[in-house]
Design an enzyme around this catalytic site. Structure first.
Site, PDB file in Angstrom:
ATOM      1  N   ARG A 193      79.718  28.002  46.858  1.00 53.53           N
ATOM      2  CA  ARG A 193      77.951  28.391  46.975  1.00 53.53           C
ATOM      3  C   ARG A 193      77.779  29.695  47.570  1.00 53.53           C
ATOM      4  NH1 ARG A 193      73.663  24.470  49.510  1.00 53.53           N
ATOM      5  NH2 ARG A 193      74.624  25.463  51.378  1.00 53.53           N
ATOM      6  N   LYS A 222      64.556  24.983  57.846  1.00 52.81           N
ATOM      7  CA  LYS A 222      64.046  25.367  56.697  1.00 52.81           C
ATOM      8  C   LYS A 222      63.145  24.778  55.818  1.00 52.81           C
ATOM      9  CE  LYS A 222      68.226  23.731  54.505  1.00 52.81           C
ATOM     10  NZ  LYS A 222      69.458  23.703  53.331  1.00 52.81           N
ATOM     11  N   TYR A 248      49.100   7.387  30.887  1.00 50.46           N
ATOM     12  CA  TYR A 248      49.321   8.305  29.769  1.00 50.46           C
ATOM     13  C   TYR A 248      50.558   7.964  29.031  1.00 50.46           C
ATOM     14  CZ  TYR A 248      46.649  12.219  31.366  1.00 50.46           C
ATOM     15  OH  TYR A 248      45.432  13.129  31.849  1.00 50.46           O
ATOM     16  N   MET A 269      48.983  13.525  37.300  1.00 50.40           N
ATOM     17  CA  MET A 269      48.838  14.894  38.228  1.00 50.40           C
ATOM     18  C   MET A 269      48.481  14.341  39.604  1.00 50.40           C
ATOM     19  SD  MET A 269      47.054  18.572  37.822  1.00 50.40           S
ATOM     20  CE  MET A 269      48.316  18.878  36.472  1.00 50.40           C
TER      21      MET A 269
END
Length: 375
Positions: free
Chosen positions: A144, A45, A266, A314
């Site tokens: 779940r 998956k 940053y 980023m």
């Protein structure tokens, strides 16, 4: 692939992600050998945990795997044309309402998790006048997915509840298997054994990657490893028996010399305490390099550790390479972000997460190369 060619290819993309399919096959063999006769399936998956479902699934099939697990119907549809018909593809979220006929069309098998899913699958089987394969999942304590205790009792009370449903396996999922001493492991085992006794003759599937290492009583008929196949440690606090699968290398864009007291990145969350050399590398949170690694991560260059300093951006990270010889710091030179010296689990620990998230976060911008690809 030579170092120069790797640098050239990584330079176009900013980074190189190497996936060793031979290591995945070795990991599959190790897990199969631990199962003492039970079958070993594979969870592929989420694009095989971010590593590329088609090459990974084909490598696993070449190694003998005949049971593949995905999460969504769309994943199964995309995979089905690329593996033999003899390979079963199971959809763990079951059949979405109204899409049950697509399972027949695309030759995949739902894991039925609720009374509603069972009723819809039974109705399709009756309408087609044929038995339709499925897995039944029980909730044994994870809260779940899977049939609750009351749903199981309702199912047993209705003689025709499974009319037309060809139950291939009864299934549940372990919540705490990586912690071998956790009492929930044996509580779930006991619950699963009790449920199987109420469905005589049905095969069972309980063990995930970590569950395989809990011992043979957890193995039943089919195991469903995922992360261990891809090199993540299956047992917390123990040496990792799995081979490393992933190597991530980022390309240096440029380096600069900093005077003491100079801020980086940053918000200027890191300042140089002394004269320093900083390298900017073309990997960032858009590539799945988590922002939580800011001022906590580490890279390796020519075997030398280079701390990550400043916030992850980023598209870039910055490394303190003051201890690295200049000849290894040319523009385009590759630094190791995930490697034998800095494993997926070690990266995850520094990021405050798990290896699963590191792998599945790896972005689409990397230049990818596969070692041992199946022809």
């Amino acid at each position: 692939m030579g170092e120069a060619k790797m640098q050239q290819d990584a330079g176009r993309a900013g980074a190189m992600l190497t996936i060793d399919l031979g290591a995945i096959r070795n990991n599959f063999r190790l897990l199969q050998n631990k199962l003492d006769g039970a079958l070993c399936g594979a969870a592929v998956k989420a694009d095989a945990y971010g590593l590329g479902v088609l090459p990974v699934a084909q490598a696993l099939v070449a190694e003998g795997c005949r049971h593949l697990f995905v999460a969504h119907l769309e994943e199964a549809i995309a995979l089905r044309p690329h593996v033999p018909e003899t390979v079963a593809i199971y959809v763990m979220h079951g059949a979405p309402r109204g899409y049950e006929p697509e399972f027949i069309e695309h030759r995949c098998i739902p894991v039925l998790n609720s009374s509603e899913q069972i009723a819809a699958w039974r109705s399709l089987a009756v309408a087609r006048q044929s038995a339709l394969a499925a897995l039944l999942q029980f909730d044994t304590g994870m809260s779940r997915m899977g049939l609750s205790g009351q749903e199981v009792q309702n199912l047993l009370a209705e003689p025709d509840a499974l009319r037309g449903v060809d139950v291939r396996y009864l299934m549940s999922h372990l919540a705490c298997a990586e912690d071998q001493a956790h009492p929930m492991n044996h509580a779930q085992l006991a619950a699963f054994k009790g449920l199987r006794a109420q469905f005589p003759g049905c095969a069972g599937s309980l063990a995930n990657s970590s569950g395989i290492f809990l011992g043979s009583e957890f193995h039943f008929d089919l195991a469903r490893p995922g992360a261990a196949l891809y090199g993540v440690a299956p047992v917390a606090g123990a040496a990792n028996p799995m081979q490393a699968v992933v190597r991530l290398q980022g390309a240096i864009i440029q380096t600069r010399e900093l005077a003491p007291g100079t801020g980086v990145g940053y918000s200027l969350t890191w300042q140089s305490a002394k004269p320093s050399r900083i390298a900017t590398v073309a990997v960032g949170y858009a590539d799945g390099w988590l922002r939580s690694l800011s001022n906590r991560g580490v890279a390796h260059i020519a075997g030398i550790a280079a701390p990550m300093v400043g916030n992850v951006s980023m598209d870039t990270i910055t490394l303190d390479v003051s201890q690295v010889p200049q000849e290894h710091l040319q523009a385009g030179s590759l630094v190791d972000l995930i490697s034998a010296s800095n494993t997926v689990d070690q990266v995850a620990a520094r990021a405050g997460t798990i290896g699963y998230e590191i792998l599945t976060s790896l972005g689409a911008r990397y230049q990818r190369r596969y070692l041992g690809e199946v022809a």
